[in-house]
Write a protein that holds these residues in place. Structure first.
Motif, mmCIF file in Angstrom:
data_model
loop_
_atom_site.group_PDB
_atom_site.id
_atom_site.type_symbol
_atom_site.label_atom_id
_atom_site.label_comp_id
_atom_site.label_asym_id
_atom_site.label_seq_id
_atom_site.Cartn_x
_atom_site.Cartn_y
_atom_site.Cartn_z
ATOM 1 N N GLY A 94 0.789 -1.215 0.049
ATOM 2 C CA GLY A 94 0.159 0.121 -0.101
ATOM 3 C C GLY A 94 0.872 1.111 -0.008
ATOM 4 O O GLY A 94 0.700 2.323 -0.720
ATOM 5 N N LEU A 95 2.011 1.188 0.586
ATOM 6 C CA LEU A 95 2.833 2.372 0.810
ATOM 7 C C LEU A 95 3.544 2.760 -0.808
ATOM 8 O O LEU A 95 3.506 3.810 -0.843
ATOM 9 C CB LEU A 95 4.079 2.179 1.704
ATOM 10 N N TYR A 96 3.937 1.578 -1.219
ATOM 11 C CA TYR A 96 4.775 1.747 -2.463
ATOM 12 C C TYR A 96 3.580 2.283 -3.452
ATOM 13 O O TYR A 96 3.810 3.039 -4.441
ATOM 14 C CB TYR A 96 5.492 0.491 -2.844
ATOM 15 N N THR A 97 2.315 1.613 -3.479
ATOM 16 C CA THR A 97 1.327 2.099 -4.473
ATOM 17 C C THR A 97 1.186 3.523 -4.134
ATOM 18 O O THR A 97 1.107 4.145 -5.369
ATOM 19 C CB THR A 97 0.083 1.222 -4.071
ATOM 20 N N PHE A 98 0.957 4.200 -3.088
ATOM 21 C CA PHE A 98 0.792 5.578 -2.696
ATOM 22 C C PHE A 98 1.634 6.373 -3.399
ATOM 23 O O PHE A 98 1.598 7.331 -3.943
ATOM 24 C CB PHE A 98 0.629 5.476 -1.137
ATOM 25 N N LEU A 99 3.068 6.160 -2.845
ATOM 26 C CA LEU A 99 4.180 6.745 -3.446
ATOM 27 C C LEU A 99 4.521 6.946 -4.671
ATOM 28 O O LEU A 99 4.741 7.852 -5.558
ATOM 29 C CB LEU A 99 5.557 6.238 -2.708
ATOM 30 N N ARG A 100 4.436 5.554 -5.503
ATOM 31 C CA ARG A 100 4.369 5.482 -7.019
ATOM 32 C C ARG A 100 3.635 6.401 -7.681
ATOM 33 O O ARG A 100 3.686 7.011 -8.540
ATOM 34 C CB ARG A 100 4.154 4.120 -7.517
ATOM 35 N N ARG A 101 2.077 6.173 -7.115
ATOM 36 C CA ARG A 101 0.981 7.292 -7.848
ATOM 37 C C ARG A 101 1.391 8.680 -7.887
ATOM 38 O O ARG A 101 1.526 9.536 -8.646
ATOM 39 C CB ARG A 101 -0.228 6.878 -7.091
ATOM 40 N N ALA A 102 1.618 9.190 -6.416
ATOM 41 C CA ALA A 102 2.227 10.507 -6.481
ATOM 42 C C ALA A 102 3.251 11.058 -6.935
ATOM 43 O O ALA A 102 3.289 11.838 -7.657
ATOM 44 C CB ALA A 102 2.422 10.735 -4.669
ATOM 45 N N ASP A 103 4.224 10.332 -7.196
ATOM 46 C CA ASP A 103 5.436 10.554 -7.953
ATOM 47 C C ASP A 103 5.012 10.776 -9.364
ATOM 48 O O ASP A 103 5.744 11.230 -10.036
ATOM 49 C CB ASP A 103 6.724 9.461 -7.742
ATOM 50 N N PHE A 104 4.216 9.953 -10.120
ATOM 51 C CA PHE A 104 3.652 9.857 -11.239
ATOM 52 C C PHE A 104 3.124 11.198 -11.631
ATOM 53 O O PHE A 104 3.773 11.663 -12.649
ATOM 54 C CB PHE A 104 2.747 8.955 -11.625
ATOM 55 N N PHE A 105 2.550 11.736 -10.800
ATOM 56 C CA PHE A 105 1.889 12.976 -11.114
ATOM 57 C C PHE A 105 2.931 14.333 -10.817
ATOM 58 O O PHE A 105 2.594 15.408 -11.284
ATOM 59 C CB PHE A 105 0.333 13.174 -10.485
ATOM 60 N N ASN A 106 3.662 14.070 -9.926
ATOM 61 C CA ASN A 106 4.580 15.069 -9.614
ATOM 62 C C ASN A 106 5.999 15.133 -10.551
ATOM 63 O O ASN A 106 6.694 16.147 -10.486
ATOM 64 C CB ASN A 106 5.080 14.925 -8.073
ATOM 65 N N SER A 107 6.165 14.186 -11.241
ATOM 66 C CA SER A 107 7.400 14.022 -12.033
ATOM 67 C C SER A 107 7.231 14.973 -13.175
ATOM 68 O O SER A 107 6.522 14.984 -13.741
ATOM 69 C CB SER A 107 7.345 12.610 -12.463
ATOM 70 N N ASP A 108 8.619 15.327 -13.426
ATOM 71 C CA ASP A 108 8.781 16.425 -14.405
ATOM 72 C C ASP A 108 8.885 15.763 -15.611
ATOM 73 O O ASP A 108 8.884 16.154 -16.898
ATOM 74 C CB ASP A 108 9.988 17.309 -14.263
ATOM 75 N N ASP A 109 9.383 14.485 -15.575
ATOM 76 C CA ASP A 109 9.891 13.603 -16.692
ATOM 77 C C ASP A 109 8.580 12.918 -17.440
ATOM 78 O O ASP A 109 7.968 11.855 -16.719
ATOM 79 C CB ASP A 109 10.775 12.595 -16.238
ATOM 80 N N ASP A 110 8.203 13.454 -18.612
ATOM 81 C CA ASP A 110 6.950 12.939 -19.170
ATOM 82 C C ASP A 110 7.485 11.914 -20.195
ATOM 83 O O ASP A 110 6.485 11.033 -20.951
ATOM 84 C CB ASP A 110 6.165 13.936 -19.870
ATOM 85 N N THR A 111 8.662 11.493 -20.593
ATOM 86 C CA THR A 111 9.217 10.522 -21.413
ATOM 87 C C THR A 111 8.816 9.252 -21.046
ATOM 88 O O THR A 111 8.909 8.161 -21.880
ATOM 89 C CB THR A 111 10.648 10.746 -21.900
ATOM 90 N N ASP A 112 8.705 9.117 -19.757
ATOM 91 C CA ASP A 112 8.749 7.666 -19.117
ATOM 92 C C ASP A 112 7.409 7.213 -18.556
ATOM 93 O O ASP A 112 7.030 6.281 -17.989
ATOM 94 C CB ASP A 112 9.638 7.700 -17.859
ATOM 95 N N ARG A 113 6.246 8.250 -19.060
ATOM 96 C CA ARG A 113 4.911 8.113 -18.390
ATOM 97 C C ARG A 113 4.172 6.945 -19.081
ATOM 98 O O ARG A 113 3.736 6.167 -18.264
ATOM 99 C CB ARG A 113 4.177 9.389 -18.899
ATOM 100 N N SER A 114 4.366 6.607 -20.226
ATOM 101 C CA SER A 114 3.834 5.361 -20.888
ATOM 102 C C SER A 114 4.279 3.980 -20.044
ATOM 103 O O SER A 114 3.588 3.084 -19.640
ATOM 104 C CB SER A 114 3.981 4.979 -22.234
#
Length: 610
Positions: free
Chosen positions: A396-416
């Motif tokens: 649950g912790l990693y799920t939360f942190l991965r999601r939050a980091d996905f939307f906060n990340s400046d790098d959009d090349t790795d999004r897919s």
């Protein structure tokens, strides 16, 4: 300061179908006429279509929730207001006019050229027999008028089939509607050859359009969080503001520095969902966005939590926008009310483990509302139950942190890739008109995946493509008959619009491209036909199918899980099989080695390496 109830939050919540108060979900039940309308391009197309002298009938079709009735109302409001702004009074008058003229019994307005306008707001309200008669009637409206018909595809086909039954007083005239609908699917054309009938398939409408405004999702996020910022002032005087996840979501998405990139990431998530084959209607998009922004909470829910503990910051985490977007707290029944949640959950970045992402995750950067007290993850494990509980907490912790980091990340090349789509960037790259024509990587990967569907696994990239005899598809022994070898040079991979242009034999942009909020959701590989007088064989792939082909090309496969996909692809490839070969020579693939079987004198079969 008192606890405040924000009416703007209440208004946003009315788009969620989980409560009885869902008045904003359907146009006919809309209560607030002051709400701004998304400037959908289909409205502009309709305004131009009704002014053509040849136009007689326009059909808006697609799944429930695309806003067919709302489009008609916006069209009437635009015609009534002229060059003046559309006021709430005009909208109310339009709504009243549509209600009183049910069944297109009389005109509800006039075009700018003075032609009467008839609107059938819902064909589903009529039986197939009555619907068939009404369709025939509206193919030639009275007084040289124009008819607009709103109908889901299933009901439209039922009524047309009823009219096509000549033994039961059918006329056969209504079939032009289905023929035009089919042309829209095959060639992207929305009008018949005479220009009298126009059928706009709103299932091609995107909520994350590939346009300058980005479609409905970025627009509604701006409307709800930034454009109408005065509506959030009441929250600033609320006692519970420091522990309110609704206000936190609004602040995160309206932040001048990080807000735009977060909204773009949300839009990309919806675009990826549509490219995997999901049809997300306007109604679903509003429901998901509403639930994401409020976290499924009301002001009263937040106040109740605040009154139990003024300083508790442990309960807010599941209600933050980057968690609520995936509907974890909704039941299966509730998700079925908004199927878009299922499409988004398939792309959940919280379930994708990537070393370069996980290594930088830090609980201390979780924000004001962490998922849990960090000390709870350090408890000693004494039993299997403790171990399972700790593992669940860590997931649950990693799920939360991965999601939050996905939307906060400046790098959009790795999004897919973070959404579990390794081939996502290649899929989007096909639509780039400026891409290097010498770059054949996507084409070779596509062909290699199609060979894997047939059970062929050859190393490296090859200058040709094998098509097996259909009898040897997927289930073959060590050897299989090769029906045809296709040189890769003549094969091309194109996007949806280019495919329509190839099928129509023209370079003109298909009408569908400009009639709806457009997003390319499929790519096609075009393989030259067997005979010169035949058309090329096109194999369609949405993002999910392309992802499967890419992984199959790499050697991964599950015939049972993806049996339907394999069967569909095999059927397309069967069209390439060359059944006209009458030579006394058969090409056979033994393992990964090509051999020739030749019939010699005395019907002896000789085998040589090809």
């Amino acid at each position: 300061m008192p606890l405040e109830v924000n009416k703007h939050v209440q208004r946003i919540r009315r788009y969620q179908p989980f409560d009885v108060d869902t008045s904003e979900m359907v146009y006919e039940l809309q209560a607030d006429w002051t709400q701004p309308q998304f400037p959908v391009v289909t409205l502009d197309y309709l305004l131009s279509a009704i002014e053509r002298q040849t136009t007689k009938t326009i059909v808006l079709t697609g799944d429930a929730g695309h806003g067919k009735t709302s489009l008609c109302a916006s069209l009437l409001a635009k015609l009534r207001a002229g060059d003046e702004p559309i006021t709430p009074d005009v909208r109310k008058a339009v709504f009243l006019g549509l209600s009183e003229a049910k069944g297109a019994s009389r005109p509800v307005g006039r075009t700018r050229s003075g032609r009467p306008l008839y609107i059938l707001s819902d064909l589903s309200e009529l039986s197939p027999q009555a619907g068939a008669h009404k369709l025939v009637e509206l193919l030639d409206p009275p007084d040289n008028g124009i008819a607009i018909i709103c109908a889901n595809e299933g009901q439209l086909r039922k009524c047309v089939a009823e009219d096509d039954n000549l033994g039961k007083t059918g006329t056969g005239r209504a079939k032009v509607l289905v023929q035009t609908l089919t042309e829209g699917i095959v060639r992207g054309q929305v009008s018949d050859s005479d220009g009298a009938v126009t059928v706009i398939n709103l299932n091609y409408q995107s909520v994350a359009a590939d346009s300058s405004n980005g479609g409905l999702i970025p627009w509604i996020l701006k409307q709800w969080t930034t454009t109408q910022s005065s509506r959030w002032k009441r929250c600033e005087t609320c006692d519970a503001r420091k522990v309110c996840p609704i206000l936190a979501n609004r602040n995160e998405l309206s932040d001048p520095t990080r807000g735009p990139q977060r909204r773009v990431a949300i839009r990309d998530m919806f675009a990826a969902a549509e490219r995997t084959g999901a049809v997300i209607t306007t109604r679903q998009a509003l429901s998901v966005t509403s639930y994401m922004l409020t976290g499924g909470l009301s002001c009263d829910d937040v106040h109740a939590r605040y009154q139990r503990s003024h300083s508790n910051r442990q309960w807010q985490a599941p209600h933050l926008y980057h968690q609520a977007l995936f509907g974890d707290r909704l039941s299966q029944q509730q998700r079925h009310l908004v199927p878009a949640f299922f499409a988004l959950r398939k792309l959940d970045p919280g379930r994708v483990s990537r070393r370069q992402v996980d290594d930088r995750l830090d609980l201390d950067t979780a924000g004001d509302f962490p998922p849990a007290d960090s000390s709870s993850y350090l408890n000693k494990v004494r039993t299997n139950r403790d171990a399972q509980k700790q593992a669940e907490q860590l997931r649950g912790l990693y799920t939360f942190l991965r999601r939050a980091d996905f939307f906060n990340s400046d790098d959009d090349t790795d999004r897919s890739a973070r959404m579990g789509l390794q081939a996502g960037d290649d899929f989007v790259r096909v639509q780039d008109k400026d891409r290097d024509p010498a770059d054949t990587r996507v084409r070779d990967l596509f062909l290699k995946g199609l060979e894997a569907v047939q059970g062929i696994h050859r190393a490296s990239s090859n200058p040709d493509f094998f098509v097996l005899d259909p009898a040897f598809f997927t289930h073959r022994a060590r050897a299989a008959v090769v029906s045809r070898r296709v040189p890769s040079k003549g094969v091309e991979v194109v996007d949806q619009v280019t495919q329509w242009q190839r099928e129509a034999g023209t370079s003109t942009t298909p009408e569908m491209r400009n009639a709806v909020e457009w997003l390319n959701r499929a790519i096609y590989i075009r393989i030259p036909a067997v005979a010169p007088d035949q058309d090329a064989v096109s194999v369609e792939a949405d993002l999910l199918r392309f992802e499967l082909l890419t992984r199959w090309a790499a050697g991964l496969r599950s015939e049972v899980q993806h049996e339907a996909e394999i069967r569909g692809l095999s059927g397309s490839l069967a069209e390439l099989a060359d059944s006209s070969n009458k030579d006394d020579e058969i090409q056979v693939l033994v393992g990964n080695v090509m051999r020739k079987l030749m019939i010699d004198v005395g019907d002896k079969i000789r085998s040589v390496r090809a």
